[in-house]
Design a protein around this motif. Structure first.
Motif, mmCIF file in Angstrom:
data_model
loop_
_atom_site.group_PDB
_atom_site.id
_atom_site.type_symbol
_atom_site.label_atom_id
_atom_site.label_comp_id
_atom_site.label_asym_id
_atom_site.label_seq_id
_atom_site.Cartn_x
_atom_site.Cartn_y
_atom_site.Cartn_z
ATOM 1 N N GLN A 147 0.798 -1.341 0.162
ATOM 2 C CA GLN A 147 0.076 -0.140 0.231
ATOM 3 C C GLN A 147 0.972 1.345 0.047
ATOM 4 O O GLN A 147 0.761 2.204 -0.983
ATOM 5 N N ASP A 148 2.028 1.134 0.825
ATOM 6 C CA ASP A 148 2.861 2.492 0.957
ATOM 7 C C ASP A 148 3.632 2.589 -0.462
ATOM 8 O O ASP A 148 3.939 3.682 -0.636
ATOM 9 N N MET A 149 3.639 1.536 -1.088
ATOM 10 C CA MET A 149 4.233 1.559 -2.627
ATOM 11 C C MET A 149 3.483 1.915 -3.579
ATOM 12 O O MET A 149 3.714 2.302 -4.839
ATOM 13 N N GLY A 150 2.100 2.047 -3.304
ATOM 14 C CA GLY A 150 0.805 2.427 -4.293
ATOM 15 C C GLY A 150 0.403 1.348 -5.114
ATOM 16 O O GLY A 150 -0.214 1.653 -6.113
ATOM 17 N N PHE A 151 0.839 0.038 -4.756
ATOM 18 C CA PHE A 151 0.336 -0.900 -5.538
ATOM 19 C C PHE A 151 -0.960 -1.346 -5.076
ATOM 20 O O PHE A 151 -0.993 -2.325 -4.103
ATOM 21 N N CYS A 152 -2.099 -0.702 -5.507
ATOM 22 C CA CYS A 152 -3.438 -1.086 -4.948
ATOM 23 C C CYS A 152 -3.786 -2.318 -5.045
ATOM 24 O O CYS A 152 -4.198 -2.848 -4.281
ATOM 25 N N GLY A 153 -3.673 -2.887 -6.280
ATOM 26 C CA GLY A 153 -4.106 -4.204 -6.511
ATOM 27 C C GLY A 153 -3.524 -5.578 -5.867
ATOM 28 O O GLY A 153 -4.255 -6.285 -5.155
ATOM 29 N N GLU A 154 -2.067 -5.075 -5.754
ATOM 30 C CA GLU A 154 -1.301 -6.298 -4.881
ATOM 31 C C GLU A 154 -1.615 -6.021 -3.422
ATOM 32 O O GLU A 154 -1.852 -7.111 -2.811
ATOM 33 N N ALA A 155 -1.765 -4.851 -2.943
ATOM 34 C CA ALA A 155 -2.147 -4.670 -1.325
ATOM 35 C C ALA A 155 -3.621 -5.250 -1.252
ATOM 36 O O ALA A 155 -3.698 -5.987 -0.097
ATOM 37 N N ALA A 156 -4.469 -4.969 -2.052
ATOM 38 C CA ALA A 156 -5.987 -5.411 -1.731
ATOM 39 C C ALA A 156 -5.929 -7.003 -1.714
ATOM 40 O O ALA A 156 -6.644 -7.368 -0.866
ATOM 41 N N SER A 157 -4.964 -7.537 -2.804
ATOM 42 C CA SER A 157 -5.092 -8.951 -2.764
ATOM 43 C C SER A 157 -4.620 -9.595 -1.579
ATOM 44 O O SER A 157 -4.890 -10.423 -0.886
ATOM 45 N N ALA A 158 -3.520 -8.799 -0.959
ATOM 46 C CA ALA A 158 -2.752 -9.393 0.224
ATOM 47 C C ALA A 158 -3.986 -9.301 1.404
ATOM 48 O O ALA A 158 -4.049 -10.240 2.199
ATOM 49 N N TYR A 159 -4.533 -8.099 1.557
ATOM 50 C CA TYR A 159 -5.358 -8.102 2.869
ATOM 51 C C TYR A 159 -6.595 -8.802 2.767
ATOM 52 O O TYR A 159 -7.010 -9.432 3.618
ATOM 53 N N ARG A 160 -7.261 -9.031 1.601
ATOM 54 C CA ARG A 160 -8.346 -9.954 1.265
ATOM 55 C C ARG A 160 -7.937 -11.601 1.525
ATOM 56 O O ARG A 160 -8.838 -12.082 2.434
ATOM 57 N N ARG A 161 -6.772 -11.848 1.405
ATOM 58 C CA ARG A 161 -6.216 -13.254 1.849
ATOM 59 C C ARG A 161 -6.234 -13.174 3.219
ATOM 60 O O ARG A 161 -6.531 -14.406 3.758
ATOM 61 N N SER A 162 -5.718 -12.326 3.738
ATOM 62 C CA SER A 162 -5.412 -12.336 5.190
ATOM 63 C C SER A 162 -6.729 -12.369 5.886
ATOM 64 O O SER A 162 -6.985 -13.065 6.745
ATOM 65 N N LEU A 163 -7.485 -11.626 5.409
ATOM 66 C CA LEU A 163 -9.017 -11.511 6.143
ATOM 67 C C LEU A 163 -9.790 -12.616 5.816
ATOM 68 O O LEU A 163 -10.491 -13.214 6.880
ATOM 69 N N ALA A 164 -9.732 -13.344 4.649
ATOM 70 C CA ALA A 164 -10.240 -14.642 4.611
ATOM 71 C C ALA A 164 -9.818 -15.758 5.435
ATOM 72 O O ALA A 164 -10.551 -16.589 6.168
ATOM 73 N N ILE A 165 -8.630 -15.707 5.768
ATOM 74 C CA ILE A 165 -7.902 -16.727 6.734
ATOM 75 C C ILE A 165 -8.347 -16.535 8.195
ATOM 76 O O ILE A 165 -8.824 -17.182 8.922
ATOM 77 N N TRP A 166 -8.276 -15.174 8.455
ATOM 78 C CA TRP A 166 -8.642 -14.826 9.924
ATOM 79 C C TRP A 166 -10.058 -15.159 10.092
ATOM 80 O O TRP A 166 -10.483 -15.645 11.102
ATOM 81 N N GLU A 167 -10.920 -15.099 9.169
ATOM 82 C CA GLU A 167 -12.411 -15.409 9.325
ATOM 83 C C GLU A 167 -12.511 -16.776 9.328
ATOM 84 O O GLU A 167 -13.166 -17.249 10.074
ATOM 85 N N ARG A 168 -11.718 -17.577 8.621
ATOM 86 C CA ARG A 168 -11.800 -19.069 8.519
ATOM 87 C C ARG A 168 -11.346 -19.792 9.804
ATOM 88 O O ARG A 168 -11.937 -20.788 10.245
ATOM 89 N N ILE A 169 -10.104 -19.254 10.590
ATOM 90 C CA ILE A 169 -9.871 -19.785 11.629
ATOM 91 C C ILE A 169 -10.294 -19.230 12.980
ATOM 92 O O ILE A 169 -9.888 -19.626 13.819
#
Length: 316
Positions: free
Chosen positions: A75-97
């Motif tokens: 996100q600090d690098m400005g890579f919106c798509g990559e940052a969103a993908s990382a956050y979404r994967r993280s969020l899905a894992i937190w919710e699953r576990i």
């Protein structure tokens, strides 16, 4: 006008193996130091390596925490798509576990990213589902109170609900103390209601907190300098606006590189200022430089936070 990021939270996770936990904390501390020094590309590479290690080990908590932190760095690098993908994967894992507290933190980070990248509709969807429901009952001793208050305030600001946003930010300041991210958010709210003097004062206070005498500029200082340029431009003080756009550009090129999205964003705003001052030849050249960075980003399949409408307008 863009904000310079919300109050991002990096996450460290527990581990049943004490030695592995200590190694993880040491690795995380080193990566955080890289990012704070503006060595974002190195931090990103290190985090990608950590993601691979966590995937191989099959450790869900560690993977989710690393992905959240990867989202912050990109996100600090400005890579919106990559940052969103990382956050979404993280969020899905937190919710699953079944880690609701960590899920809230990552969802708040994702909401802030989406707002920064101007995906307002999706930011509202994520924020209204994961952040705003917690605000009415939020207690001051909640460890995530400041984060949630700042993200909620940004959502209110996007809806032009400035009277609702400001008290949340003042509460966050009271809980956390002087903080550059919160002061920046407050400055943006004040600018939205025409209080440019207050916005400038808050941003200058934020910059003082990020000062590094004799060292490189803090990565977040670049956008704060750009914000000062925008505030002075809005207040029709074109001389001061130009001064801070030039400072912001120098800091962006030194800290992030001349081909960075941070440099492109400042160049686009600076070009608009030059057009306002009727310095058309300089404006055209400045806009050309910004457009070249954006077009290179498109070829590299990076989604940067560059104002495309502004760049297209510069062609006319």
């Amino acid at each position: 006008m863009r904000f310079a990021g919300v109050l991002l939270v990096l996450i460290a996770c527990p581990h049943p193996d004490a030695r592995a936990a200590e190694e993880w904390r040491a690795s995380l501390a080193g990566i955080q130091s890289m990012a704070a020094e503006g060595r974002l590309a190195e931090a990103r590479k290190a985090l990608l390596d950590e993601v691979k290690d966590a995937e191989r080990a099959g450790r869900g908590e560690r993977l989710a925490a690393t992905l959240n932190n990867l989202g912050s760095a990109t996100q600090d690098m400005g890579f919106c798509g990559e940052a969103a993908s990382a956050y979404r994967r993280s969020l899905a894992i937190w919710e699953r576990i079944g880690q609701p507290r960590a899920a809230i933190r990552t969802a708040a980070n994702l909401t802030g990213l989406l707002l920064m990248c101007q995906d307002v509709r999706e930011a509202r969807r994520v924020g209204e589902r994961n952040v705003l429901p917690h605000i009415p009952a939020l207690q001051d001793d909640d460890p995530d109170a400041a984060l949630l208050l700042v993200v909620a305030a940004h959502l209110h600001r996007e809806r032009k609900q400035y009277a609702a946003a400001e008290p949340l930010l003042r509460r966050a300041l009271r809980l956390r103390g002087p903080d550059a991210s919160i002061l920046n958010a407050l400055a943006l709210v004040r600018a939205c209601v025409g209080d440019y003097e207050g916005a400038i004062a808050d941003t200058q206070r934020a910059l003082q907190l990020l000062e590094r005498p004799g060292g490189p500029a803090h990565p977040h200082a670049v956008r704060l300098l750009g914000n000062l340029g925008s505030f002075y431009a809005s207040a029709y003080n074109l001389t001061k606006a130009e001064e801070f756009y030039q400072k912001a550009l120098t800091a962006a090129e030194t800290t992030h590189g001349p081909g960075s999205f941070q440099a492109a964003e400042i160049l686009a705003n600076y070009a608009a200022l030059l057009r306002t001052a009727n310095r058309r030849a300089e404006a055209a050249e400045t806009a050309r430089r910004a457009r070249a960075i954006y077009e290179q980003a498109t070829r590299d399949n990076r989604r940067y936070t560059v104002d495309v409408d502004e760049l297209q307008a510069s062609r006319r």
